[in-house]
Enzyme design. Structure first.
Site, PDB file in Angstrom:
ATOM      1  N   ASP A  13      28.638 -11.340 -10.643  1.00 21.87           N
ATOM      2  CA  ASP A  13      27.491 -11.558 -11.528  1.00 21.87           C
ATOM      3  C   ASP A  13      28.082 -11.959 -12.880  1.00 21.87           C
ATOM      4  OD1 ASP A  13      24.739 -11.349 -12.534  1.00 21.87           O
ATOM      5  OD2 ASP A  13      25.410  -9.556 -13.573  1.00 21.87           O
ATOM      6  N   SER A  14      27.217 -12.405 -13.773  1.00 19.76           N
ATOM      7  CA  SER A  14      27.679 -12.736 -15.116  1.00 19.76           C
ATOM      8  C   SER A  14      28.202 -11.497 -15.842  1.00 19.76           C
ATOM      9  CB  SER A  14      26.527 -13.352 -15.908  1.00 19.76           C
ATOM     10  OG  SER A  14      25.422 -12.470 -15.896  1.00 19.76           O
ATOM     11  N   CYS A  76      23.524 -12.561  -8.658  1.00 20.02           N
ATOM     12  CA  CYS A  76      22.932 -13.081  -9.891  1.00 20.02           C
ATOM     13  C   CYS A  76      21.958 -14.188  -9.483  1.00 20.02           C
ATOM     14  CB  CYS A  76      24.044 -13.647 -10.768  1.00 20.02           C
ATOM     15  SG  CYS A  76      23.471 -14.548 -12.214  1.00 20.02           S
ATOM     16  N   GLU A 162      20.642  -4.397 -21.237  1.00 19.78           N
ATOM     17  CA  GLU A 162      22.045  -4.120 -21.564  1.00 19.78           C
ATOM     18  C   GLU A 162      22.166  -3.100 -22.689  1.00 19.78           C
ATOM     19  OE1 GLU A 162      24.923  -7.096 -21.648  1.00 19.78           O
ATOM     20  OE2 GLU A 162      24.362  -7.756 -19.628  1.00 19.78           O
ATOM     21  N   CYS A 194      15.798 -11.336 -11.500  1.00 20.82           N
ATOM     22  CA  CYS A 194      17.029 -11.247 -12.293  1.00 20.82           C
ATOM     23  C   CYS A 194      17.585  -9.869 -12.009  1.00 20.82           C
ATOM     24  CB  CYS A 194      16.724 -11.396 -13.784  1.00 20.82           C
ATOM     25  SG  CYS A 194      18.151 -11.017 -14.837  1.00 20.82           S
ATOM     26  N   HIS A 196      19.213  -7.900 -13.661  1.00 27.40           N
ATOM     27  CA  HIS A 196      19.102  -6.933 -14.765  1.00 27.40           C
ATOM     28  C   HIS A 196      17.749  -6.219 -14.775  1.00 27.40           C
ATOM     29  CE1 HIS A 196      22.580  -8.886 -16.595  1.00 27.40           C
ATOM     30  NE2 HIS A 196      22.566  -7.998 -17.574  1.00 27.40           N
TER      31      HIS A 196
END
Ligand code: DGL
Length: 294
Positions: A13-14, A76, A162, A194, A196
């Site tokens: 993932d990023s 991702c 985050e 996503c 996240h």
């Protein structure tokens, strides 16, 4: 005996978002080992152009493939949207699983009102990969069903997740301003497009409850992707032997990051939902720019 079956699964993932998927993989496949790469030097992918993300995805995959893996999970949505086809083309001999197709299938099966919303990064939404995948599935599965789709880019959800701003006034206001347009629709299923966004699941659910006259089911990519991965490993006879006692979760995942490892741990533990091994720093491989046109 060292066989291909005993190699780890590569996941990238990023940054930390893919840990929501990694957690689900460790739960469903407790005998498997994982190498997780967080491309933290180049996060976020979500606001970057398609070619850039494709190149990053190729670099990240090359690094993992050089480590020796038996399957690759693109944990991702943005990298799946822009990179899946290029990766399959570049590495035809390794099974590659993206996060978009599995959750799309789940949404197609689950919606009762025939109305699905997808929220994701700007890159994922502008790629229109979800509408294309859902249309493909309707044709492939020969379903006599039409599905109305709503797509909303929610770029502020990534930094909120985050930073750990998961509940309270700020995330609620942000969620309301993104999701309010849905109140004019009959959406009953929403894809958290996503990796996240599962961190903000409660705030998203409360917001939808307050604006929608009916219940909206939230789907994230983690469980459906893990199930697809399990299916692929068993189909290709690549699953590890399950007769012995599995190692503790913490010992089954090796972490690689492309930026300084300090700082990764705290956020990663939150996303993973448990202790993790200290990450190792790796330099991303840049020389495959020759593949950028794939
Ligand atoms: N987790 C990534 C995704 O699923 C987005 C994060 C980023 O913008 O890098 O699209």
């Amino acid at each position: 005996m060292s066989t291909k079956k005993n190699l780890p699964i590569g996941v990238f993932d990023s940054g930390v978002g893919g840990l929501t998927v990694t957690r689900a993989i460790t739960e469903l496949l407790p005998h498997e080992q994982i190498i997780y790469l967080g491309d933290t030097a180049r996060v976020p992918y979500g606001n970057r152009g398609a070619d850039t993300v494709r190149r990053y995805a190729l670099n990240a995959s090359k690094l993992l493939i050089n480590e020796g893996i038996k399957a690759l999970v693109i944990a991702c949505n943005t990298a799946t949207a822009h990179g899946l086809e290029a990766l399959k083309h570049a590495y035809p001999n390794i099974p590659i699983i993206g996060v978009i197709s599995p959750v799309s299938r789940e949404a197609v099966m689950r919606t009762e009102r025939g109305a699905v919303a997808i929220i994701g990064t700007r890159g994922t939404i502008s790629s229109k990969c979800y509408p294309a995948e859902i249309q493909n599935l309707l044709t492939q599965l020969n379903l006599d069903k039409t599905i109305a789709l709503e797509q909303i880019a929610c770029p502020l959800f990534v930094p909120l997740a985050e930073e750990g701003w998961l509940q309270g006034e700020v995330p609620e206001k942000v969620a309301m301003s993104y999701l309010e347009p849905l109140k004019k629709t009959s959406v009953d299923t929403l894809i958290l497009g996503c990796t996240h966004y599962p961190m903000l699941r409660d705030t998203i659910a409360v917001t939808l409850d307050s604006i929608m006259p009916h219940h909206v089911t939230l789907l994230d990519c983690a469980q459906s992707t893990s199930r697809d991965l399990a299916g692929v490993l068993s189909e290709l006879d690549l699953a590890r032997d399950t007769t012995s006692q599995p190692l503790p979760t913490k010992e089954r995942i090796r972490f690689l990051v492309t930026d300084e490892p300090s700082g990764f741990m705290t956020t990663a533990i939150r996303f993973f939902g448990g202790p993790i091994q200290r990450p190792e720093h790796v330099n991303i491989i840049m020389e495959d720019d020759t593949n950028a046109d794939l």
